[in-house]
Enzyme design. Structure first.
Site, PDB file in Angstrom:
ATOM      1  N   ALA A  85       0.829  -1.201   0.000  1.00 55.65           N
ATOM      2  CA  ALA A  85       0.000   0.000   0.000  1.00 55.65           C
ATOM      3  C   ALA A  85       0.869   1.260   0.000  1.00 55.65           C
ATOM      4  CB  ALA A  85      -0.918   0.004   1.219  1.00 55.65           C
ATOM      5  N   PRO A  86       0.615   2.205  -0.904  1.00 55.28           N
ATOM      6  CA  PRO A  86       1.386   3.443  -0.962  1.00 55.28           C
ATOM      7  C   PRO A  86       0.716   4.574  -0.191  1.00 55.28           C
ATOM      8  CG  PRO A  86       0.064   3.284  -2.922  1.00 55.28           C
ATOM      9  CD  PRO A  86      -0.287   2.084  -2.066  1.00 55.28           C
TER      10      PRO A  86
ATOM     11  N   ALA B 153      -3.532   8.124   0.501  1.00 54.41           N
ATOM     12  CA  ALA B 153      -3.144   6.740   0.796  1.00 54.41           C
ATOM     13  C   ALA B 153      -4.122   5.763   0.167  1.00 54.41           C
ATOM     14  CB  ALA B 153      -3.085   6.515   2.314  1.00 54.41           C
ATOM     15  N   HIS B 154      -3.613   4.546  -0.062  1.00 51.04           N
ATOM     16  CA  HIS B 154      -4.417   3.451  -0.606  1.00 51.04           C
ATOM     17  C   HIS B 154      -4.167   2.220   0.248  1.00 51.04           C
ATOM     18  CE1 HIS B 154      -5.911   0.255  -3.117  1.00 51.04           C
ATOM     19  NE2 HIS B 154      -6.292   1.081  -4.071  1.00 51.04           N
ATOM     20  N   ASN B 155      -5.160   1.813   1.063  1.00 49.32           N
ATOM     21  CA  ASN B 155      -5.020   0.632   1.911  1.00 49.32           C
ATOM     22  C   ASN B 155      -5.244  -0.653   1.113  1.00 49.32           C
ATOM     23  OD1 ASN B 155      -4.642   2.342   4.076  1.00 49.32           O
ATOM     24  ND2 ASN B 155      -5.891   1.090   5.441  1.00 49.32           N
TER      25      ASN B 155
END
Length: 993
Positions: free
Chosen positions: A811-812, A830-832
């Protein structure tokens, strides 16, 4: 005066004679008259109007630009255009005379043809920017101006080279005029940037001096033709051929024999027929063949690179193996050549034409609406394009030449340039957006012309020479197939877009400045490095029996070292390594693609080469898609293994002592080398000029002038392919621009992979709308699906995070500090991970909460993809983020959410909206509008009761209203949904904003 033509026929006594030098003189004086009349008349009649511009007027600006003088006002505009129209006659005639004179003196040189083509194109381009002024169509005016400057490069070069050795004064004058012309471009660009970007009053006047200087230098350079024609006479007379057919006019050139230095009366003048049939000579056919070969290579790369994005669209929607991946096997089509006589048919005129016509299906697939039908069409075209290309590579006459490999590399350069000019989208891709149909139609027209040329091309006699007399063993297959497959994968995955290797080294901002290169600004440097590599290849492409130094292990060591720097280091150091790797790959490409095996094993060689490509391609996808593919854990985040395999494959093509290498004479014909160098130089210069042209002409400014107002958005874009399987950049730009978003978080945006076409999803938004951009942890070595922050406010600094992911996808996150009207505000994008991995989500949410809490009490906006239900308790992400991160949900009462969330602190929330996805993706756009407390003041009441005082739209200032056109049915299927309207909120009592 008497003389004989090339056919031995003397001009009649009543022939009309014109000194050719008078044509050059007329061109010079009429050009000066056109420009100077516009300048003088404009200054007399409209002085203050033509010196005024978008930044300032008189007295700060006091000298008019060329564009303003020639195109803005009557009558100077009309007088200028009339004189220019009259100038076109002498200009075209002097160009044709100079070509005919040079072609007569140097019949075996290709430079006269370069002179003619560049001279005609520059004259047409000149008419374009003269008759289409900046006030008529600014883009068209600038395009023709840039084209004119680019064409001046081969034009001036050709004139200098073709200057007679006895006319040293003219050659020196041309050198000086050429240096003055191109030297003036650098201060011209500097002052233009000062005017357009920095909006400095008076900069446009300084720019105008150099702009007029370019005009004068250009006229000066052309005026030197008078000395070339000083001893040349033009005869016009009627004549009859042997059949008695009347020829209306015939042009004869009478040139003094300068070598013997005889007087005009004593010399026997040489008169050359310059009628139109003679101009269509073998030189033109050679140029036409080269253009056809180049466009064929461009179509090859366009169809080839469109296959995997077309099939992977289904994998993205299925989040796993969907079965459509079998279309990749069409790359193995060369195995068909194992059937006797099929290779000979494919290399014949009819076979080559049939295969190229089938290749055009890849362009026609643009008009197929259903993604599955489009994929089937592209797959058929891909099978045909590999049959056509491998048949071309396997022709016996291509054994001892590097030309096929060089033209293939040049086609990739042309494709990369077109992508750079078209927002990183190849204009003839079948999945380009529906609004670019004009470019696709133009590509089809060029393909039809190419098909016609190839079909009418004279058949060559294929040599029946057997290259090897010894058996072709397993080691031979390894040493020939693997280098080709590894090279094709490297060219496709790293070199097919000039921004890909820039993304590999990007790490963000520091002190308002990017730490490394930006894709849309510094990407052309990658193109230039690739062009330099191909130029180096042509330097060592003269026919010789010596082994090529570009296949020496020392050159391989340079390439491996450059790639290692790119892989291990970031920012400018990593970027410099990328430049070196580009030079290495393109310098070695022609030699690695050279055929050096018997024709009867071509099918097997290319089959194993493309099998190598397919294996490397799938492995590169497995490194990031490990959660959705079988045995994904074996290559999870191991792009280093893929890199070692691809470099190892290429290394087998180099000249190691223990490998038996074929010793044959290789090279490229001088004429082809010259053509390649001209195109390569033009591509490099075009990329630079296009970048300067496409840079935003104004400073990046927020949409709302009201102080402290921030409109933010979060959107998951599903890799830039919309629900119809087409590029979604234009739809993205439309909605972001209409909604006037100042800060946007974009997710699933790392498209710098072969499965997504090696694209830059932010290009259209950044270039057309004007944003600062942080493309986040990106590039294959980051192993994420990507996150992007685009901002109308300057980015002070940013940090990229790879969140803990022991089981699921990596994740980033981007943590940026943004300068909003002088107040630093932290923005987190953010991307979970997915719902299948609860531990990953918990660890990722904990880390995000730590990042947000670490900047307390600084104002903060969180824009993220979080797989959780609203108000869900631990270990679900919602409570961890809100409580531990010390932030507020934008509206906790909105229970109809699952993955997209906007959180905040230290700000007043003023509006919240949810906009339907339309056909762009499978996720909506969420919008949060905030207002900063006035500088020096804090939030006065942060209680829940104060934060949830809702308001009617009519009770808030109009500058806080969301766009009204998106009520009801909205625009392009985008409309306010869930609440059917944006939600507005009152400021707490006593708030100071």
């Amino acid at each position: 005066m008497s003389g004989l033509s090339a056919s031995g026929v003397p001009p009649p006594k009543n022939a009309f004679r014109i000194p050719a030098s008078s044509i050059a003189v007329a061109n010079t004086y009429m050009s000066l008259a056109a420009f100077l009349s516009a300048l003088v008349i404009g200054s007399v009649l409209h002085y203050k109007k033509i010196v005024k511009n978008s930044v300032a007027g008189y007295p700060h600006e006091w000298f008019p630009s060329v564009s303003a003088a020639i195109g803005d006002w009557y009558p100077e505009r009309s007088i200028f255009q009339i004189l220019c129209a009259l100038t076109s006659g002498p200009r075209f005639m002097s160009t044709f005379l100079l070509y005919q004179q040079a072609a007569t003196e140097k019949p075996h040189s290709k430079v006269p043809t370069v002179l003619l083509v560049s001279g005609v194109v520059r004259t047409l381009a000149c008419g374009g920017w003269m008759f289409i002024t900046s006030s008529d169509d600014h883009d068209a005016h600038d395009f023709f101006m840039i084209l004119y400057i680019v064409c001046n490069i081969p034009w001036m070069y050709s004139c200098i080279v073709l200057t007679n050795v006895t006319n040293s004064r003219a050659k020196k004058a041309r050198y000086l005029a050429c240096a003055s012309f191109f030297g003036a471009i650098f201060p011209l660009v500097y002052f233009f940037i000062q005017h357009k970007v920095h909006r400095v009053a008076g900069a446009y006047t300084r720019y105008s001096f150099f702009e007029w200087g370019l005009i004068l230098c250009d006229v000066w350079f052309d005026s030197i033709m008078e000395s070339d024609f000083r001893h040349t006479q033009l005869y016009l007379f009627g004549a009859s051929d042997a059949m008695g057919t009347k020829i209306l006019s015939q042009t004869l050139l009478d040139r003094e024999d300068l070598r013997e230095n005889r007087s005009l009366d004593q010399a026997s003048p040489r008169i050359v027929d310059a009628t139109l049939p003679n101009l269509i000579s073998s030189q033109w056919k050679v140029q036409l063949e080269f253009a056809s070969d180049l466009y064929t290579a461009f179509v090859f790369w366009s169809v080839f690179t469109s296959l995997i994005p077309s099939l992977f669209w289904f994998s993205v929607w299925e989040l796993g193996i969907a079965g459509h991946e079998l279309a990749l096997l069409t790359c193995l089509s060369p195995i068909i050549f194992a059937i006797p006589k099929t290779l000979g048919w494919a290399q014949s005129r009819w076979g080559s034409s049939a295969l190229f016509a089938a290749t055009m299906l890849g362009q026609l697939a643009y008009y197929v609406r259903r993604p599955l039908s489009r994929l089937l069409t592209v797959s058929a075209a891909n099978a045909a394009v590999f049959l056509h290309q491998t048949a071309y590579w396997s022709q016996p006459e291509n054994t001892n030449t590097l030309y096929p490999g060089a033209i293939t590399a040049l086609g990739l350069l042309l494709s990369s340039l077109c992508k750079h000019l078209n927002y990183s989208v190849n204009p003839i891709w079948p999945f380009a957006d529906l609004q670019s149909s004009k470019l696709n139609k133009f590509g089809l027209i060029l393909s039809l012309l190419t098909l016609l040329e190839r079909h009418t091309r004279t058949d060559r006699q294929h040599a029946s020479k057997v290259i090897r007399s010894t058996p072709f063993g397993l080691k031979d297959y390894f040493c020939t197939s693997l280098p080709i497959g590894g090279l094709l994968f490297t060219l496709h995955s790293l070199m097919s877009d000039c921004s890909t290797l820039v993304a590999w080294t990007w790490t963000g901002y520091s002190h308002y400045q990017p730490k490394g290169p930006l894709p849309h600004i510094h990407g052309p440097l990658i193109l230039i490095a690739q062009c330099l590599g191909l130029l180096i290849a042509t330097m060592f492409a003269a026919p010789t029996s010596s082994p090529s130094p570009l296949l020496h292990p020392a050159w391989l060591l340079f390439g491996v070292g450059s790639f290692t720097i790119t892989y291990r280091y970031q920012d400018w150091l990593g970027f410099f390594g990328a430049l070196g790797f580009c030079i290495f790959v393109f310098a070695a490409s022609p030699s690695l693609l050279r055929r050096s095996w018997p024709a009867n094993v071509s099918a097997q060689v290319y089959f194993f080469a493309m099998l190598t490509y397919c294996v490397l391609g799938l492995a590169s996808v497995w490194t990031v898609a490990y959660a959705f593919v079988p045995a994904g854990h074996l290559l999870r985040e191991r792009s280093d293994i893929v890199s070692i395999l691809q470099l190892g494959s290429i290394a087998l093509g180099f000249r190691f002592p223990k490998f038996r290498r074929l010793k044959t004479t290789v090279g490229i014909a001088p004429s082809a080398r010259s053509q390649i160098r001209i195109i390569v130089t033009s591509i490099a210069l075009s990329s630079l000029l296009a970048t300067l042209y496409k840079r935003p002409s104004q400073l990046v400014r927020p949409y709302t002038s009201a102080p402290g107002v921030i409109t933010t958005g979060i959107w998951t874009l599903h890799f830039g392919l919309n629900n119809l399987g087409r590029d979604s950049q234009r739809q993205l730009q439309k909605l972001i621009g209409d909604m006037k978003l100042d800060i946007v978080g974009l997710l699933e945006t790392d498209l710098h992979r072969i499965v997504f076409g090696n694209r830059d999803l932010t290009r259209r938004v950044v270039e057309d709308l004007g944003y600062y951009v942080d493309i986040g942890p990106t590039g294959p070595k980051s192993h994420t699906w990507g996150a992007v922050l685009v901002s109308k406010f300057p980015i002070i600094n940013s940090t990229h995070h790879l969140l803990p992911s022991p089981h699921g996808e990596l994740a980033p996150a981007i943590e940026a500090v943004v300068d909003i009207h002088g107040t630093p505000v932290t923005v987190v994008v953010a991307h979970n991970g997915q719902e299948e991995d609860p531990l990953d989500r918990e660890l990722q949410s904990t880390e995000l909460a730590r990042i947000m809490a670490s900047s307390y009490p600084r104002p903060l906006i969180f824009l993220g993809y979080v797989v959780t239900k609203p108000l869900a308790t631990r270990p679900n992400p919602y409570e961890i983020l809100v409580t531990d991160g010390r932030v507020h949900d934008i509206d906790k009462d909105d229970r109809d959410r699952w993955c997209e969330y906007i959180l905040y602190r230290g700000l007043y929330r003023t509006a919240y909206a949810r906009v339907s996805r339309g056909t762009v993706t499978d996720t909506e756009l969420q919008i949060g509008q905030f207002m900063l407390p006035r500088h020096g003041h804090d939030i006065v009441d942060d209680s829940e009761a104060a934060r949830y005082r809702r308001s009617r739209k009519e009770d808030v200032p109009s500058y806080l209203w969301m766009p009204k056109q998106y009520y009801g049915k909205g625009v392009n299927r985008h409309f306010y949904h869930v609440f059917k309207t944006p939600l507005y909120y009152k400021l707490p009592e006593g708030a100071v904003v």
